[in-house]
Design a protein around this motif. Structure first.
Motif, PDB file in Angstrom:
ATOM      1  N   GLY A 109      31.431  62.819   2.622  1.00 42.13           N
ATOM      2  CA  GLY A 109      31.081  62.189   1.353  1.00 42.13           C
ATOM      3  C   GLY A 109      29.823  61.351   1.476  1.00 42.13           C
ATOM      4  N   LEU A 110      29.708  60.644   2.572  1.00 36.74           N
ATOM      5  CA  LEU A 110      28.514  59.831   2.828  1.00 36.74           C
ATOM      6  C   LEU A 110      27.271  60.711   2.855  1.00 36.74           C
ATOM      7  CD1 LEU A 110      27.184  57.125   3.725  1.00 36.74           C
ATOM      8  CD2 LEU A 110      27.764  57.760   6.080  1.00 36.74           C
ATOM      9  N   ASN A 111      27.358  61.836   3.522  1.00 38.19           N
ATOM     10  CA  ASN A 111      26.209  62.746   3.594  1.00 38.19           C
ATOM     11  C   ASN A 111      25.874  63.337   2.224  1.00 38.19           C
ATOM     12  OD1 ASN A 111      25.289  62.784   6.348  1.00 38.19           O
ATOM     13  ND2 ASN A 111      27.243  63.699   6.896  1.00 38.19           N
ATOM     14  N   ALA A 112      26.905  63.611   1.443  1.00 31.32           N
ATOM     15  CA  ALA A 112      26.668  64.180   0.113  1.00 31.32           C
ATOM     16  C   ALA A 112      25.912  63.208  -0.784  1.00 31.32           C
ATOM     17  CB  ALA A 112      27.995  64.573  -0.534  1.00 31.32           C
ATOM     18  N   ALA A 113      26.058  61.904  -0.517  1.00 26.63           N
ATOM     19  CA  ALA A 113      25.378  60.909  -1.350  1.00 26.63           C
ATOM     20  C   ALA A 113      23.860  61.057  -1.298  1.00 26.63           C
ATOM     21  CB  ALA A 113      25.778  59.496  -0.916  1.00 26.63           C
ATOM     22  N   TRP A 114      23.340  61.603  -0.188  1.00 32.76           N
ATOM     23  CA  TRP A 114      21.883  61.791  -0.100  1.00 32.76           C
ATOM     24  C   TRP A 114      21.361  62.724  -1.186  1.00 32.76           C
ATOM     25  CZ3 TRP A 114      19.085  58.485   2.267  1.00 32.76           C
ATOM     26  CH2 TRP A 114      19.475  57.909   3.478  1.00 32.76           C
ATOM     27  N   ARG A 249      22.258  60.648  10.007  1.00 35.64           N
ATOM     28  CA  ARG A 249      20.967  60.189  10.528  1.00 35.64           C
ATOM     29  C   ARG A 249      19.870  61.221  10.251  1.00 35.64           C
ATOM     30  NH1 ARG A 249      21.649  57.790  16.507  1.00 35.64           N
ATOM     31  NH2 ARG A 249      22.737  59.745  16.882  1.00 35.64           N
ATOM     32  N   TRP A 250      20.212  62.504  10.352  1.00 38.99           N
ATOM     33  CA  TRP A 250      19.221  63.548  10.073  1.00 38.99           C
ATOM     34  C   TRP A 250      18.828  63.540   8.596  1.00 38.99           C
ATOM     35  CZ3 TRP A 250      15.545  66.289  11.895  1.00 38.99           C
ATOM     36  CH2 TRP A 250      15.097  67.429  11.241  1.00 38.99           C
ATOM     37  N   HIS A 251      19.834  63.419   7.720  1.00 40.77           N
ATOM     38  CA  HIS A 251      19.538  63.349   6.289  1.00 40.77           C
ATOM     39  C   HIS A 251      18.689  62.116   5.968  1.00 40.77           C
ATOM     40  CE1 HIS A 251      21.757  66.775   4.917  1.00 40.77           C
ATOM     41  NE2 HIS A 251      22.907  66.334   5.391  1.00 40.77           N
ATOM     42  N   LYS A 254      15.120  62.977   6.750  1.00 34.87           N
ATOM     43  CA  LYS A 254      14.543  63.869   5.748  1.00 34.87           C
ATOM     44  C   LYS A 254      14.267  63.120   4.445  1.00 34.87           C
ATOM     45  CE  LYS A 254      13.714  67.335   6.651  1.00 34.87           C
ATOM     46  NZ  LYS A 254      12.537  67.825   7.410  1.00 34.87           N
ATOM     47  N   ALA A 255      15.153  62.193   4.078  1.00 32.19           N
ATOM     48  CA  ALA A 255      14.939  61.425   2.850  1.00 32.19           C
ATOM     49  C   ALA A 255      13.702  60.546   2.971  1.00 32.19           C
ATOM     50  CB  ALA A 255      16.171  60.566   2.541  1.00 32.19           C
ATOM     51  N   VAL A 256      13.495  59.955   4.155  1.00 29.93           N
ATOM     52  CA  VAL A 256      12.310  59.123   4.377  1.00 29.93           C
ATOM     53  C   VAL A 256      11.058  59.980   4.340  1.00 29.93           C
ATOM     54  CG1 VAL A 256      11.093  57.737   6.108  1.00 29.93           C
ATOM     55  CG2 VAL A 256      13.506  57.294   5.616  1.00 29.93           C
ATOM     56  N   GLN A 257      11.098  61.142   4.973  1.00 32.22           N
ATOM     57  CA  GLN A 257       9.947  62.045   4.930  1.00 32.22           C
ATOM     58  C   GLN A 257       9.604  62.422   3.498  1.00 32.22           C
ATOM     59  OE1 GLN A 257      11.354  65.188   7.594  1.00 32.22           O
ATOM     60  NE2 GLN A 257       9.661  64.723   8.980  1.00 32.22           N
ATOM     61  N   GLN A 276      13.332  58.637  14.117  1.00 29.34           N
ATOM     62  CA  GLN A 276      13.355  59.797  15.005  1.00 29.34           C
ATOM     63  C   GLN A 276      13.738  59.390  16.427  1.00 29.34           C
ATOM     64  OE1 GLN A 276       9.365  61.119  14.090  1.00 29.34           O
ATOM     65  NE2 GLN A 276      10.094  62.796  12.802  1.00 29.34           N
ATOM     66  N   ARG A 277      13.250  58.230  16.873  1.00 27.35           N
ATOM     67  CA  ARG A 277      13.631  57.753  18.204  1.00 27.35           C
ATOM     68  C   ARG A 277      15.122  57.418  18.278  1.00 27.35           C
ATOM     69  NH1 ARG A 277       8.761  54.825  17.805  1.00 27.35           N
ATOM     70  NH2 ARG A 277       9.907  52.877  17.414  1.00 27.35           N
ATOM     71  N   SER A 278      15.642  56.891  17.182  1.00 24.43           N
ATOM     72  CA  SER A 278      17.055  56.506  17.182  1.00 24.43           C
ATOM     73  C   SER A 278      17.979  57.713  17.304  1.00 24.43           C
ATOM     74  CB  SER A 278      17.393  55.718  15.914  1.00 24.43           C
ATOM     75  OG  SER A 278      17.428  56.567  14.776  1.00 24.43           O
ATOM     76  N   MET A 279      17.509  58.878  16.894  1.00 29.47           N
ATOM     77  CA  MET A 279      18.315  60.094  16.999  1.00 29.47           C
ATOM     78  C   MET A 279      18.623  60.461  18.439  1.00 29.47           C
ATOM     79  SD  MET A 279      19.242  61.638  14.110  1.00 29.47           S
ATOM     80  CE  MET A 279      19.404  63.367  14.563  1.00 29.47           C
ATOM     81  N   ALA A 280      17.834  59.959  19.374  1.00 27.03           N
ATOM     82  CA  ALA A 280      18.052  60.269  20.789  1.00 27.03           C
ATOM     83  C   ALA A 280      19.276  59.552  21.349  1.00 27.03           C
ATOM     84  CB  ALA A 280      16.811  59.893  21.597  1.00 27.03           C
TER      85      ALA A 280
END
Length: 294
Positions: A109-114, A249-251, A254-257, A276-280
């Motif tokens: 649900g959280l991801n769908a909010a994007w 985190r990926w969404h 993409k939203a920031v981009q 992007q660094r935080s994804m590591a």
């Protein structure tokens, strides 16, 4: 429940509901002596007063409400993960599975909010971005609680809250309290897997890196245990949670981009590069590295 709620929300048995339905001829009850019970329970009227845009731009309402929706999902996911922690500490693995599965669904649900922000281009965001000042999702205390629960702990990230005594105290406690993954590793040790005694004392800066002994334990669980093995089911449930959080985190990236490109973040960070660094930083790292060793 609060005193206010108890005046409007009254328990009803199946028999009472049947009598009321018969009396109403199958129609819903339309008259109430006090507040509408739904509003007394959900506090919908309060929720709908919490949106206070800072500009006249109609798109800002989407940005504001989606942010609030995400805050609620952060809290709900934390609630489920803490429930799972309590069950694991009591060695009730089977009982830890339902809250973990619910947490994974809440992350969906959280991801769908994007999706509600996919319309936003830099031109759209710029119409109200300046009004936000240094306000940034980076400053979400509940998101930090979720990160810390998942084992992604960085003491520097609670500094923005040091002038908010109660919030800062809660985040400080979360930093020093075992994460969900710490409790999983402790469970494996109690179940007889050979793990170093000081494993739970490793530096929080390195806890997102895979440890060979924990990795070996998960290899054994997946290779030796059948599909009904309770520890394998635990690993599957944790994997769903980790994937859901990684997807968020990926969404976010993409939203920031889409809405601001590689500009400096509103909170003073490097924006896209920082995300992007935080994804590591990997959630439940040994669950992933074990797959290479199987």
């Amino acid at each position: 429940m609060t005193v206010e709620q108890t005046t409007a929300v009254r328990p009803a048995t199946p028999q009472q509901r049947a009598v009321r339905a018969a009396r109403n001829g199958g129609e819903p009850t339309l008259e109430f002596a006090d507040r509408v019970p739904y509003d007394a329970y959900v506090h919908a009227s309060t929720l709908h007063q919490l949106q206070q845009p800072l500009s006249d731009d109609p798109g800002e309402m989407s940005f504001l409400m989606v942010s609030q929706i995400m805050e609620l999902y952060f809290k709900l996911t934390c609630h489920e993960l803490r429930h799972a922690q309590r069950e694991l500490r009591a060695n009730r693995v089977w009982d830890a599975l339902p809250p973990l599965r619910r947490a994974a669904l809440h992350l969906e649900g959280l991801n769908a909010a994007w999706q509600g922000l996919r319309w936003m281009t830099p031109a759209d965001f710029n119409r109200f971005r300046d009004r936000l000042g240094e306000g940034s999702g980076f400053q979400s205390a509940m998101y930090r609680q979720l990160e810390f629960l998942l084992g992604l702990r960085d003491p520097a990230l609670i500094r923005p809250f040091r002038r908010q005594a109660e919030v800062h105290a809660e985040l400080t406690a979360a930093l020093t309290t075992p994460s969900l993954w710490d409790d999983v590793v402790a469970l494996l040790a109690r179940r007889g897997f050979e793990l170093p005694a000081d494993l739970l004392e490793r530096d929080v800066a390195n806890e997102h890196e895979s440890h060979p002994a924990v990795e070996a334990a998960w290899v054994r669980i997946y290779v030796d245990g059948g599909p009904d093995n309770h520890l394998r089911l635990l690993g599957d449930a944790l994997t769903e949670v980790a994937e859901g959080f990684s997807d968020w985190r990926w969404h976010h990236i993409k939203a920031v981009q889409r809405s601001m490109g590689a500009k400096v973040g509103s909170g003073g960070s490097a924006g896209l590069a920082w995300l992007q660094r935080s994804m590591a930083r990997v959630v439940f790292p040994e669950l992933w590295s074990a797959r290479t060793a199987m």
